[in-house]
Design a protein around this motif. Structure first.
Motif, PDB file in Angstrom:
ATOM      1  N   GLY A 205       0.823  -1.369  -0.267  1.00 39.41           N
ATOM      2  CA  GLY A 205       0.064   0.203  -0.262  1.00 39.41           C
ATOM      3  C   GLY A 205       0.994   1.189   0.268  1.00 39.41           C
ATOM      4  O   GLY A 205       1.473   1.538  -0.882  1.00 39.41           O
ATOM      5  N   ASN A 206       0.829   2.021   1.047  1.00 39.59           N
ATOM      6  CA  ASN A 206       1.768   3.947   1.116  1.00 39.59           C
ATOM      7  C   ASN A 206       2.341   3.095   1.945  1.00 39.59           C
ATOM      8  O   ASN A 206       2.838   4.335   2.425  1.00 39.59           O
ATOM      9  N   ILE A 207       3.410   2.256   2.566  1.00 40.76           N
ATOM     10  CA  ILE A 207       3.975   1.799   3.161  1.00 40.76           C
ATOM     11  C   ILE A 207       5.200   0.986   2.533  1.00 40.76           C
ATOM     12  O   ILE A 207       4.972  -0.178   1.333  1.00 40.76           O
ATOM     13  N   LEU A 208       6.509   1.717   2.847  1.00 40.84           N
ATOM     14  CA  LEU A 208       7.969   1.194   1.626  1.00 40.84           C
ATOM     15  C   LEU A 208       8.456   0.885   2.527  1.00 40.84           C
ATOM     16  O   LEU A 208       9.023   1.121   3.342  1.00 40.84           O
ATOM     17  N   TYR A 209       8.912  -0.389   2.001  1.00 40.20           N
ATOM     18  CA  TYR A 209       9.978  -1.516   3.442  1.00 40.20           C
ATOM     19  C   TYR A 209      11.665  -1.287   2.855  1.00 40.20           C
ATOM     20  O   TYR A 209      12.118  -1.277   3.259  1.00 40.20           O
ATOM     21  N   GLU A 210      11.439  -1.882   1.410  1.00 41.14           N
ATOM     22  CA  GLU A 210      12.787  -1.730   0.516  1.00 41.14           C
ATOM     23  C   GLU A 210      12.704  -1.397  -0.622  1.00 41.14           C
ATOM     24  O   GLU A 210      12.055  -1.131  -1.457  1.00 41.14           O
ATOM     25  N   LEU A 211      14.032  -0.848  -1.291  1.00 42.19           N
ATOM     26  CA  LEU A 211      14.460  -0.282  -2.811  1.00 42.19           C
ATOM     27  C   LEU A 211      16.136  -0.635  -2.408  1.00 42.19           C
ATOM     28  O   LEU A 211      16.984  -0.922  -1.913  1.00 42.19           O
ATOM     29  N   ASP A 212      15.870  -1.506  -4.706  1.00 43.94           N
ATOM     30  CA  ASP A 212      16.804  -2.408  -4.081  1.00 43.94           C
ATOM     31  C   ASP A 212      17.290  -3.141  -3.367  1.00 43.94           C
ATOM     32  O   ASP A 212      18.379  -3.694  -3.528  1.00 43.94           O
ATOM     33  N   GLY A 213      16.650  -3.831  -2.912  1.00 42.89           N
ATOM     34  CA  GLY A 213      16.497  -5.200  -1.793  1.00 42.89           C
ATOM     35  C   GLY A 213      17.143  -4.562  -0.753  1.00 42.89           C
ATOM     36  O   GLY A 213      17.746  -5.052   0.470  1.00 42.89           O
ATOM     37  N   LYS A 214      17.039  -2.804  -0.489  1.00 40.96           N
ATOM     38  CA  LYS A 214      18.236  -2.784   0.880  1.00 40.96           C
ATOM     39  C   LYS A 214      16.416  -1.909   1.525  1.00 40.96           C
ATOM     40  O   LYS A 214      15.357  -1.380   1.114  1.00 40.96           O
ATOM     41  N   PRO A 215      16.600  -1.681   2.789  1.00 35.78           N
ATOM     42  CA  PRO A 215      15.972  -0.819   3.921  1.00 35.78           C
ATOM     43  C   PRO A 215      15.462   0.455   3.526  1.00 35.78           C
ATOM     44  O   PRO A 215      16.493   1.418   3.305  1.00 35.78           O
ATOM     45  N   ALA A 216      14.508   0.812   3.354  1.00 33.07           N
ATOM     46  CA  ALA A 216      14.265   2.289   2.775  1.00 33.07           C
ATOM     47  C   ALA A 216      14.791   3.102   3.554  1.00 33.07           C
ATOM     48  O   ALA A 216      14.908   4.028   3.394  1.00 33.07           O
ATOM     49  N   LEU A 217      14.008   3.112   5.354  1.00 35.92           N
ATOM     50  CA  LEU A 217      15.025   3.997   5.831  1.00 35.92           C
ATOM     51  C   LEU A 217      16.173   4.371   5.814  1.00 35.92           C
ATOM     52  O   LEU A 217      16.367   5.198   6.037  1.00 35.92           O
ATOM     53  N   GLU A 218      17.073   3.151   5.838  1.00 34.03           N
ATOM     54  CA  GLU A 218      18.453   3.808   5.542  1.00 34.03           C
ATOM     55  C   GLU A 218      18.770   4.502   5.349  1.00 34.03           C
ATOM     56  O   GLU A 218      19.904   5.357   4.818  1.00 34.03           O
ATOM     57  N   LEU A 219      18.104   3.409   3.625  1.00 35.54           N
ATOM     58  CA  LEU A 219      19.040   4.546   2.202  1.00 35.54           C
ATOM     59  C   LEU A 219      18.323   6.448   2.120  1.00 35.54           C
ATOM     60  O   LEU A 219      19.485   7.039   1.584  1.00 35.54           O
ATOM     61  N   TYR A 220      17.209   6.777   2.647  1.00 31.36           N
ATOM     62  CA  TYR A 220      16.775   8.070   2.944  1.00 31.36           C
ATOM     63  C   TYR A 220      17.599   8.583   3.814  1.00 31.36           C
ATOM     64  O   TYR A 220      17.684   9.462   3.694  1.00 31.36           O
ATOM     65  N   LYS A 221      17.759   7.367   5.080  1.00 33.68           N
ATOM     66  CA  LYS A 221      19.163   8.594   5.952  1.00 33.68           C
ATOM     67  C   LYS A 221      20.646   9.051   5.898  1.00 33.68           C
ATOM     68  O   LYS A 221      21.051   9.882   6.068  1.00 33.68           O
ATOM     69  N   GLN A 222      21.089   8.160   4.624  1.00 30.65           N
ATOM     70  CA  GLN A 222      21.992   8.227   4.031  1.00 30.65           C
ATOM     71  C   GLN A 222      22.142  10.114   3.459  1.00 30.65           C
ATOM     72  O   GLN A 222      22.788  10.449   3.551  1.00 30.65           O
ATOM     73  N   THR A 271       6.346   5.683   6.043  1.00 28.70           N
ATOM     74  CA  THR A 271       5.346   5.623   5.297  1.00 28.70           C
ATOM     75  C   THR A 271       4.808   7.063   4.588  1.00 28.70           C
ATOM     76  O   THR A 271       5.253   8.140   4.557  1.00 28.70           O
ATOM     77  N   PHE A 272       3.605   7.146   3.313  1.00 30.38           N
ATOM     78  CA  PHE A 272       3.624   7.966   1.996  1.00 30.38           C
ATOM     79  C   PHE A 272       1.991   7.684   2.373  1.00 30.38           C
ATOM     80  O   PHE A 272       1.502   7.397   2.825  1.00 30.38           O
ATOM     81  N   ALA A 273       2.033   9.183   1.733  1.00 30.11           N
ATOM     82  CA  ALA A 273       0.711  10.045   1.902  1.00 30.11           C
ATOM     83  C   ALA A 273      -0.372   9.162   0.972  1.00 30.11           C
ATOM     84  O   ALA A 273      -1.812   9.254   0.509  1.00 30.11           O
ATOM     85  N   GLY A 274       0.202   7.909   0.018  1.00 30.13           N
ATOM     86  CA  GLY A 274      -0.255   7.509  -1.318  1.00 30.13           C
ATOM     87  C   GLY A 274       0.537   6.554  -1.868  1.00 30.13           C
ATOM     88  O   GLY A 274       1.637   6.083  -0.884  1.00 30.13           O
TER      89      GLY A 274
END
Length: 378
Positions: A205-222, A271-274
């Motif tokens: 849904g509107n929850i993102l867990y992984e980008l390119d197989g890596k934790p999404a929050l970890e990448l965002y924090k980088q 968690t995103f708005a959409g």
């Protein structure tokens, strides 16, 4: 159509109660704190007992060319040949968004429906699912616009007006019917993508867990560096562009932008708005201030209806734009005012998401855009 806009601050003009009628729309955009001290909202609703009163909390209020906060702005429009109807549905969690949209659509669908303007709780909702539910019920050609309520940069509690008082966990809408009403719309951003495109490899849904197989929050924090301490608010400075292909084609107007509403440290998710569909391609975006202001002007030109005035323009801009523009925020409001016909009256708010058609297509959820809805009668 007879139209007035004003700010309720105790010093300006009183609300034009003489405009109260079954064909009157009252729009109210106000401070999140009014949930705890709702007196002005309740008094306003009581002053317009026959009118259709809609409103929501904001991350800043727009009136004319001015932006303020912790206040209340009001638009009162009495129509001559347009019928109005309201709808409401609960949305206590994102999983209820689709059903809420369907319920709103069923309440409003009917002969002569020309447009629907939606105001939703800004935190409990998945805006993409809300729109899908709504448009699955409404006939093609009905213009759907609106926005998600705001709470400044706090992301704690939002409200919409329901039964004359502020309430969380609700979606409300107004339907406009008949051949007399004319509805224009426009939506534009002005953000620029940067960095690599990444594949959404796990989401729900509107929850993102992984980008390119890596934790999404970890990448965002980088990417955020020291600013990561301020999440989710600082995530508004770097929204996510989504496209269906690795490289969006030039002029591809199906790319949408998403901003963060919350983070989960344990799940390393965002968690995103959409919706954030698995298999989509995501790329971070950043702002260039002049481009944002140009985007606001572009949205106004899209929504412009001829050269005549006597129109109401509802301006809904994302809180992320305000956080980036800062002292230049009023420049984007001035830009839309200058691009609209003389005599157009502008009211609106800074939001957690904007609802508008993409170009001439169907409605979608947007983030980080200036979205305009213009309403007038022939």
């Amino acid at each position: 159509m007879e139209l007035r806009t004003l700010r309720l601050d105790g010093t300006g003009a009183a609300p034009p109660l003489e405009l109260d009628s079954e064909a009157t729309l009252v729009l109210v955009f106000g401070a999140p704190a009014l949930a705890e001290r709702p007196g002005p909202l309740i008094d306003l609703a009581r002053g317009f007992p026959r009118s259709k009163v809609l409103g929501c909390s904001t991350a800043g209020e727009i009136l004319g060319t001015k932006v303020s906060e912790d206040g209340v702005v009001v638009a009162v429009a009495r129509f001559e040949g347009t019928r109005l109807a309201t709808a409401a549905a609960p949305v206590r969690a994102a999983e209820e968004s689709l059903a809420a949209g369907e319920a709103i659509g069923r309440q409003l669908v009917g002969d002569g429906l020309r447009g629907v303007h939606v105001l939703s709780d800004g935190l409990a909702v998945n805006g993409s699912a809300l729109v899908r539910g709504l448009t699955s019920v409404l006939p093609a050609g009905v213009v759907v616009t609106g926005g998600l309520a705001g709470d400044g940069d706090r992301f704690a509690r939002t409200w919409v007006l329901h039964a004359g008082a502020p309430a969380s966990g609700m979606v409300t809408a107004i339907g406009l019917y008949g051949d007399a009403v004319q509805i224009g719309h426009g939506s534009a951003g002005g953000w620029d993508p940067f960095g690599p495109q990444r594949l959404v490899t796990r989401s729900a849904g509107n929850i993102l867990y992984e980008l390119d197989g890596k934790p999404a929050l970890e990448l965002y924090k980088q990417y955020l560096g020291e600013r990561a301490e301020g999440l989710p608010a600082t995530g508004l400075l770097f929204p996510l562009a989504l496209s269906r292909t690795p490289v969006a084609a030039p002029g591809d107007d199906r790319r949408v932008v998403r901003t963060i509403l919350g983070v989960d440290e344990a799940a390393q998710s965002l968690t995103f708005a959409g919706d954030i569909p698995t298999g989509a391609y995501a790329q971070l975006m950043k702002a260039q201030l002049d481009r944002l202001i140009e985007g606001a002007e572009q949205a106004a030109r899209q929504a412009r209806q001829g050269d005549a005035g006597d129109a109401l323009a509802i301006a809904i801009s994302c809180v992320g734009r305000r956080l980036v523009l800062r002292e230049r925020t009023e420049e984007e409001v001035e830009a839309i005012h200058d691009a609209l016909p003389a005599g157009t009256q502008v009211v609106g708010f800074y939001s957690y998401g904007e609802l508008s058609p993409i170009a001439s297509g169907s409605c979608d959820l947007h983030n980080q855009t200036m979205t305009l809805t213009t309403i007038r009668e022939r």
